[in-house]
Design a protein around this motif. Structure first.
Motif, short mmCIF file in Angstrom:
data_model
loop_
_atom_site.label_atom_id
_atom_site.label_comp_id
_atom_site.label_asym_id
_atom_site.label_seq_id
_atom_site.Cartn_x
_atom_site.Cartn_y
_atom_site.Cartn_z
N MET A 28 0.86 -1.20 0.00
CA MET A 28 0.00 0.00 0.00
C MET A 28 0.88 1.24 0.00
N ASN A 29 0.65 2.18 -0.92
CA ASN A 29 1.50 3.36 -0.99
C ASN A 29 1.05 4.42 0.02
N ARG A 30 1.83 5.50 0.10
CA ARG A 30 1.60 6.52 1.11
C ARG A 30 0.24 7.20 0.95
N THR A 31 -0.20 7.39 -0.29
CA THR A 31 -1.49 8.04 -0.52
C THR A 31 -2.62 7.24 0.12
N MET A 32 -2.58 5.91 -0.05
CA MET A 32 -3.62 5.07 0.55
C MET A 32 -3.57 5.12 2.07
N ILE A 33 -2.38 5.11 2.65
CA ILE A 33 -2.24 5.14 4.10
C ILE A 33 -2.82 6.43 4.67
N THR A 34 -2.45 7.56 4.07
CA THR A 34 -2.93 8.85 4.56
C THR A 34 -4.44 8.96 4.45
N ALA A 35 -4.99 8.56 3.31
CA ALA A 35 -6.43 8.66 3.10
C ALA A 35 -7.20 7.73 4.03
N THR A 36 -6.70 6.51 4.22
CA THR A 36 -7.39 5.55 5.09
C THR A 36 -7.39 6.01 6.53
N ASN A 37 -6.28 6.55 7.01
CA ASN A 37 -6.22 7.06 8.38
C ASN A 37 -7.23 8.18 8.60
N THR A 38 -7.36 9.06 7.64
CA THR A 38 -8.24 10.21 7.79
C THR A 38 -9.71 9.82 7.65
N LEU A 39 -10.01 8.83 6.81
CA LEU A 39 -11.40 8.43 6.60
C LEU A 39 -12.07 7.98 7.90
N SER A 40 -11.38 7.20 8.71
CA SER A 40 -11.97 6.72 9.95
C SER A 40 -12.26 7.87 10.91
N GLN A 41 -11.44 8.90 10.90
CA GLN A 41 -11.65 10.05 11.77
C GLN A 41 -12.79 10.94 11.26
N LEU A 42 -12.90 11.05 9.93
CA LEU A 42 -14.03 11.80 9.37
C LEU A 42 -15.36 11.13 9.69
N GLN A 43 -15.36 9.80 9.74
CA GLN A 43 -16.58 9.08 10.10
C GLN A 43 -17.00 9.41 11.53
N LYS A 44 -16.03 9.55 12.44
CA LYS A 44 -16.35 9.92 13.82
C LYS A 44 -16.94 11.33 13.89
N GLN A 45 -16.40 12.26 13.09
CA GLN A 45 -16.96 13.61 13.07
C GLN A 45 -18.36 13.60 12.50
N MET A 46 -18.59 12.78 11.48
CA MET A 46 -19.93 12.68 10.90
C MET A 46 -20.93 12.13 11.92
N ASP A 47 -20.51 11.16 12.71
CA ASP A 47 -21.38 10.61 13.75
C ASP A 47 -21.70 11.68 14.80
N LEU A 48 -20.71 12.50 15.13
CA LEU A 48 -20.91 13.56 16.11
C LEU A 48 -21.91 14.59 15.61
N ILE A 49 -21.78 15.00 14.37
CA ILE A 49 -22.72 15.97 13.79
C ILE A 49 -24.12 15.37 13.73
N SER A 50 -24.23 14.11 13.36
CA SER A 50 -25.53 13.45 13.30
C SER A 50 -26.18 13.41 14.67
N HIS A 51 -25.37 13.19 15.71
CA HIS A 51 -25.91 13.17 17.08
C HIS A 51 -26.42 14.55 17.47
N ASN A 52 -25.70 15.60 17.09
CA ASN A 52 -26.17 16.96 17.36
C ASN A 52 -27.50 17.24 16.66
N LEU A 53 -27.60 16.85 15.40
CA LEU A 53 -28.82 17.08 14.64
C LEU A 53 -30.00 16.29 15.22
N ALA A 54 -29.74 15.08 15.70
CA ALA A 54 -30.80 14.27 16.27
C ALA A 54 -31.37 14.86 17.55
N ASN A 55 -30.59 15.72 18.22
CA ASN A 55 -31.02 16.31 19.49
C ASN A 55 -31.33 17.80 19.36
N VAL A 56 -31.65 18.23 18.15
CA VAL A 56 -31.92 19.66 17.95
C VAL A 56 -33.15 20.12 18.74
#
Length: 282
Positions: free
Chosen positions: A1-29
């Motif tokens: 796996m090259n560096r581009t894949m490593i960087t993108a994969t690491n960031t994707l999992s963290q973006l998913q956590k932020q998306m879950d956090l925003i969804s939780h905020n919207l659910a409790n509006v």
């Protein structure tokens, strides 16, 4: 796996956590007393390739450090609880209350499945009376958890109640049909360090279980507003505090996160295509 894949994969999992956090905020509006959480990102480990023969030289007008630095993605650095005041909604109900000062919370007693009890915090001021017997009732929140007084004891009322009143410093008074009254001070705390609080479900906040490992004490995070400190309490009766979630901001953040997620997913696809071309060279 090259560096581009490593960087993108690491960031994707963290973006998913932020998306879950925003969804939780919207659910409790529309959840009374809910406080939103905001996420911030930091860089992961940066690797440095030393390609300079002499790092002691200081070329003029150089704006970047020596050598080549390459990151490995981003991670969710901190999830911050935002204690900003929410708008007030008039209900006209005597047992509906709202704090009009930031950082103040009711103390609530929660019973765990194993029979133990734990102290929790809430800004939801919708209070109710639940019967314990024919002549005794207990003050609870909307989920049935006991509201505590300033001595961390459940609040019980004896007799037939005619009317309730709660003043701005958190003094709860129950007027009986026989002309007597019962008075008690509601348990209120001021949160000094909200970053240590954890969500415990049912719109309740609590202290982490590993306070000793974090190097802090409960008194460093919370201040009980008892005695002369009760003058700092600010409560309004007959209203409820709405959540401080700004839907337009959350939707904008959600769109930005989705765009970032698509960008990093595309990076993995392109890196895979490039590897395919390299492997196909004969």
């Amino acid at each position: 796996m090259n560096r581009t894949m490593i960087t993108a994969t690491n960031t994707l999992s963290q973006l998913q956590k932020q998306m879950d956090l925003i969804s939780h905020n919207l659910a409790n509006v529309d959840t009374a007393g809910y406080k939103r959480r905001d996420a911030s990102f930091t860089d992961l480990l940066v690797q440095e390739y030393r390609n300079q023969p002499n790092n002691t030289l200081e070329p003029q007008n150089r704006m970047t450090p020596f050598n080549i630095r390459q990151g490995t993605g981003a991670r969710l650095g901190q999830v911050q609880l935002v204690l900003a005041q929410g708008s007030l909604k008039s209900t006209g109900r005597n047992l509906d209350t709202a704090f009009t000062a930031e950082g103040q919370f009711y103390r609530v007693m929660v019973r765990n499945e194993d029979g133990s009890s734990a102290m929790r915090l809430t800004r939801n001021g919708a209070l109710y009376l639940t019967p314990l017997s024919d002549n005794e009732s207990m003050l609870v929140n909307s989920d049935g958890h006991a509201i505590l007084d300033e001595n961390s004891q459940p609040i019980t009322i004896s007799g037939n109640v005619k009317n309730f009143s709660i003043n701005e410093t958190g003094s709860f008074s129950a007027e009986m049909y026989d002309g007597t009254s019962q008075n008690v001070n509601l348990g209120v705390v001021l949160v000094e360090k909200p970053q240590f609080l954890e969500q415990k479900g049912d719109n309740l906040l609590g202290l982490p279980d590993n306070l000793a490992e974090l190097g802090v004490d409960e008194t460093d995070i919370l201040t009980a507003l008892n005695g002369q400190q009760r003058n700092r309490i600010s409560i309004q009766q007959g209203v409820l505090e709405q959540s401080n979630v700004d839907m337009s901001k959350e939707m904008t953040d959600l769109i930005n996160v989705q765009r970032s997620y698509q960008f990093h997913s595309k990076s993995i696809t392109l890196a895979d295509q490039m590897l395919g071309l390299v492997n196909g060279i004969r």
